[in-house]
Design a protein around this motif. Structure first.
Motif, short mmCIF file in Angstrom:
data_model
loop_
_atom_site.label_atom_id
_atom_site.label_comp_id
_atom_site.label_asym_id
_atom_site.label_seq_id
_atom_site.Cartn_x
_atom_site.Cartn_y
_atom_site.Cartn_z
N ARG A 1 0.83 -1.21 0.00
CA ARG A 1 0.00 0.00 0.00
C ARG A 1 0.86 1.26 0.00
NH1 ARG A 1 -2.68 -4.08 1.40
NH2 ARG A 1 -4.96 -4.20 1.39
N PHE A 2 1.99 1.18 0.68
CA PHE A 2 2.91 2.31 0.68
C PHE A 2 3.41 2.61 -0.74
CE2 PHE A 2 7.34 3.83 0.92
CZ PHE A 2 7.14 5.03 1.60
N LEU A 3 3.76 1.57 -1.50
CA LEU A 3 4.24 1.76 -2.86
C LEU A 3 3.14 2.28 -3.78
CD1 LEU A 3 6.45 -1.45 -3.27
CD2 LEU A 3 7.22 0.88 -2.81
N HIS A 4 1.91 1.76 -3.62
CA HIS A 4 0.80 2.23 -4.45
C HIS A 4 0.49 3.70 -4.21
CE1 HIS A 4 -0.75 -1.19 -6.72
NE2 HIS A 4 -0.42 -1.97 -5.69
N ASP B 1 2.66 0.09 -13.97
CA ASP B 1 3.59 -1.03 -14.09
C ASP B 1 3.43 -1.96 -12.89
OD1 ASP B 1 4.84 -0.29 -16.53
OD2 ASP B 1 5.99 1.24 -15.46
N THR B 2 4.14 -3.06 -12.94
CA THR B 2 4.02 -4.07 -11.89
C THR B 2 4.49 -3.52 -10.55
OG1 THR B 2 4.40 -5.82 -13.52
CG2 THR B 2 4.71 -6.39 -11.19
N ILE B 3 3.67 -3.71 -9.52
CA ILE B 3 4.04 -3.42 -8.14
C ILE B 3 3.83 -4.71 -7.35
CG2 ILE B 3 3.55 -2.07 -6.06
CD1 ILE B 3 2.62 0.20 -7.83
N LEU B 4 4.93 -5.26 -6.86
CA LEU B 4 4.87 -6.58 -6.25
C LEU B 4 5.72 -6.60 -4.98
CD1 LEU B 4 3.84 -9.52 -6.66
CD2 LEU B 4 6.00 -9.97 -7.85
N VAL B 5 5.14 -7.11 -3.91
CA VAL B 5 5.87 -7.33 -2.66
C VAL B 5 5.71 -8.82 -2.34
CG1 VAL B 5 6.14 -6.71 -0.24
CG2 VAL B 5 5.36 -4.99 -1.89
N ARG B 6 6.78 -9.57 -2.44
CA ARG B 6 6.67 -11.02 -2.31
C ARG B 6 7.67 -11.57 -1.31
NH1 ARG B 6 9.30 -13.35 -7.96
NH2 ARG B 6 11.18 -12.04 -7.98
N GLN B 7 7.31 -12.73 -0.78
CA GLN B 7 8.17 -13.42 0.17
C GLN B 7 8.97 -14.48 -0.58
OE1 GLN B 7 7.30 -16.59 3.64
NE2 GLN B 7 6.28 -14.61 3.93
N MET B 8 10.27 -14.40 -0.50
CA MET B 8 11.16 -15.33 -1.19
C MET B 8 11.51 -16.49 -0.26
SD MET B 8 11.37 -13.70 -4.06
CE MET B 8 12.75 -14.43 -4.93
N ASP B 9 12.27 -17.46 -0.80
CA ASP B 9 12.68 -18.62 0.00
C ASP B 9 13.59 -18.17 1.15
OD1 ASP B 9 11.31 -20.25 -1.69
OD2 ASP B 9 13.05 -20.75 -2.93
N LEU C 1 14.62 -14.15 6.14
CA LEU C 1 13.50 -14.28 5.22
C LEU C 1 13.45 -13.06 4.30
CD1 LEU C 1 10.87 -15.75 4.38
CD2 LEU C 1 9.68 -14.29 6.04
N PRO C 2 13.71 -13.23 2.98
CA PRO C 2 13.70 -12.08 2.08
C PRO C 2 12.28 -11.62 1.75
CG PRO C 2 14.99 -13.93 1.18
CD PRO C 2 14.14 -14.46 2.30
N ILE C 3 12.03 -10.35 1.92
CA ILE C 3 10.80 -9.71 1.46
C ILE C 3 11.22 -8.81 0.30
CG2 ILE C 3 8.84 -8.24 2.04
CD1 ILE C 3 8.82 -10.90 3.49
N GLU C 4 10.93 -9.28 -0.93
CA GLU C 4 11.42 -8.56 -2.11
C GLU C 4 10.41 -7.54 -2.59
OE1 GLU C 4 13.82 -10.24 -5.73
OE2 GLU C 4 11.68 -10.24 -6.26
N ILE C 5 10.92 -6.38 -2.97
CA ILE C 5 10.11 -5.30 -3.51
C ILE C 5 10.41 -5.17 -5.00
CG2 ILE C 5 9.73 -2.80 -3.47
CD1 ILE C 5 10.41 -2.95 -0.48
N TYR C 6 9.38 -5.23 -5.81
CA TYR C 6 9.52 -5.19 -7.26
C TYR C 6 8.56 -4.14 -7.80
CZ TYR C 6 10.06 -7.09 -12.01
OH TYR C 6 10.35 -7.25 -13.33
N CYS C 7 9.13 -3.05 -8.34
CA CYS C 7 8.30 -1.96 -8.87
C CYS C 7 9.14 -1.12 -9.81
CB CYS C 7 7.71 -1.12 -7.74
SG CYS C 7 8.96 -0.35 -6.68
#
Length: 437
Positions: free
Chosen positions: A332-335, A344-352, A358-364
């Protein structure tokens, strides 16, 4: 008038050598005067014409150089035809002078044509299409052909043979020429492919890992490509390497108007837990999370009602977690961030998870491609996210450092001190009990 000339010529009757020198000096003087006159007249006419034309100043300077070279043909022509009038000059010397003068005329014409091609290239580079369709490689190829033809004509003039004889011998030398001009031919083909397909143009940011090139293309020629790296060094490599070696062109990113952010925050897994009632109420004060918490609590309550029948000793229940709520907050902060592209793509995902947490990746994507602005936007985002982690009861993972080991030693020393105090207290109690007995 004729009597003066005859009187002047009679002065050299007894000295043929001085007669020859005087004739040569006169020929040189006439050549110099004609060269000076022609150069001045032509340059003046050309400069007047340029004032009425849209040719830029750089093109005008190049035209001056071409005119200066063409004016040198005049003295060479004077020597070619006037050397026969010099008395008492050996025929072989006259032939050599004529051959050298004719060769000089050919070379001057070749240089003038090369200058004309420079003017064409300069005028073409003023057009917007020049950045995506450079012609420098073709210009250099034409220059190479001009000088090759000029070389054949000069050799034919000096040996007094027909150029056709020399050209007929080139068939037998084709294999040798192919070997000698191998790089030129390969670079020519590469230049055509690059220009036709628009693979690279001047100003593009490219990466060529095999050649350690990472920067802006500043020149694309027939044989070489020059890249100014970000450390201000210049990498030069053959043009054909852009066809044979893999490379990355960042032009698409620059033309899209946005640049990707792809970075992860590594969470200390020991700090992940279910949210308590107090933590939920605290996070509800954040405007970005109110709707999320209300919707999520309703969803969890409905889910739990289907599985919690009150009979199981350990019912299957879902609960809000601090790391899941943090992911929702980041999204929500990124939006709502003004410098992040919403289309464009706004994605916050949990990686392995791994040894580093624990990586929390930000993709925007940002709304700018400027390097300074891009780095500032990304830094501001992560500054905020790292600072707000503690509001969710989370900690960023960090490998233990000397300061951490120092805290451990201090804690251990305090524990030893407490144990010693307890031992002293126990011993004192035992002594008191013995005295009472």
């Amino acid at each position: 008038m004729m009597s003066l000339i005859n009187e002047y010529l009679s002065f050299f009757d007894g000295s043929p050598f001085l007669y020859t020198l005087a004739a040569l000096a006169l020929l040189i003087a006439i050549s110099w005067i004609l060269n000076f006159i022609v150069k001045k007249i032509l340059l003046r006419l050309v400069r007047r014409a340029l004032k009425l034309s849209p040719i830029p100043e750089v093109g005008g300077n190049l035209i001056d150089k071409v005119i200066a070279r063409l004016s040198n043909i005049v003295p060479a022509t004077v020597f070619t035809h006037g050397i026969a009038w010099v008395p008492h000059l050996p025929e072989k010397v006259a032939y050599i002078v004529r051959a050298v003068a004719a060769s000089f005329i050919i070379l001057t014409l070749a240089m003038a044509l090369s200058g004309v091609l420079n003017i064409v290239e300069t005028l073409y580079n003023q057009r917007p299409i020049a950045a995506s369709r450079p012609i420098k490689g073709y210009i250099q190829l034409l220059k190479l052909g001009i000088y090759l033809i000029a070389g054949i004509l000069i050799i034919a003039t000096l040996i007094d043979k027909s150029p056709i004889i020399l050209l007929s011998g080139l068939g037998a030398m084709a294999a040798v020429l192919m070997l000698v001009f191998q790089d030129t031919l390969l670079s020519l083909v590469a230049s055509i492919q690059i220009s036709a397909n628009g693979l690279v143009k001047v100003g593009d940011w490219i990466e060529v890992p095999n050649l350690n090139a990472d920067g802006t293309v500043i020149d694309i020629a027939l044989h070489t490509v020059k890249v100014r790296n970000f450390d201000r060094t210049i990498t030069t490599f053959p043009t054909r390497r852009l066809i044979t070696d893999p490379f990355k062109n960042w032009r698409g990113m620059q033309e899209s108007g946005g640049r990707r952010i792809k970075r992860a925050i590594y969470i200390d897994q020991t700090s992940i837990h279910f949210l308590t009632e107090q933590e939920r109420e605290s996070l509800r004060d954040m405007p970005l999370l109110r709707d999320y918490l209300d919707a999520k609590e309703k969803e969890i309550a409905e889910w739990n009602s289907r599985f919690d029948d009150g009979k199981s000793g350990f019912p299957i229940r879902r609960r809000l977690t601090n790391v899941g709520t943090f992911r929702a907050y980041v999204e929500r902060f990124l939006h709502n961030h003004p410098d992040i592209a919403k289309n464009d793509t706004i994605l916050v995902r949990q990686m392995d998870p791994g040894p580093t947490g624990l990586p929390i990746e930000i993709y925007c994507y940002t709304t700018t491609t400027d390097w300074n602005e891009y780095e500032a936007i990304m830094s501001d985002i992560f500054d905020h996210l790292y600072s707000i982690l503690h509001e969710f009861g989370l900690f960023a993972y960090q490998q233990p450092s000397g300061r951490d080991f120092g805290k451990i030693r201090m804690s251990a020393a305090e524990d030893v001190g407490h144990v010693a105090v307890m031992d002293d207290s126990i011993a004192e109690n035992r002594r008191s009990a013995q005295n009472d007995r």
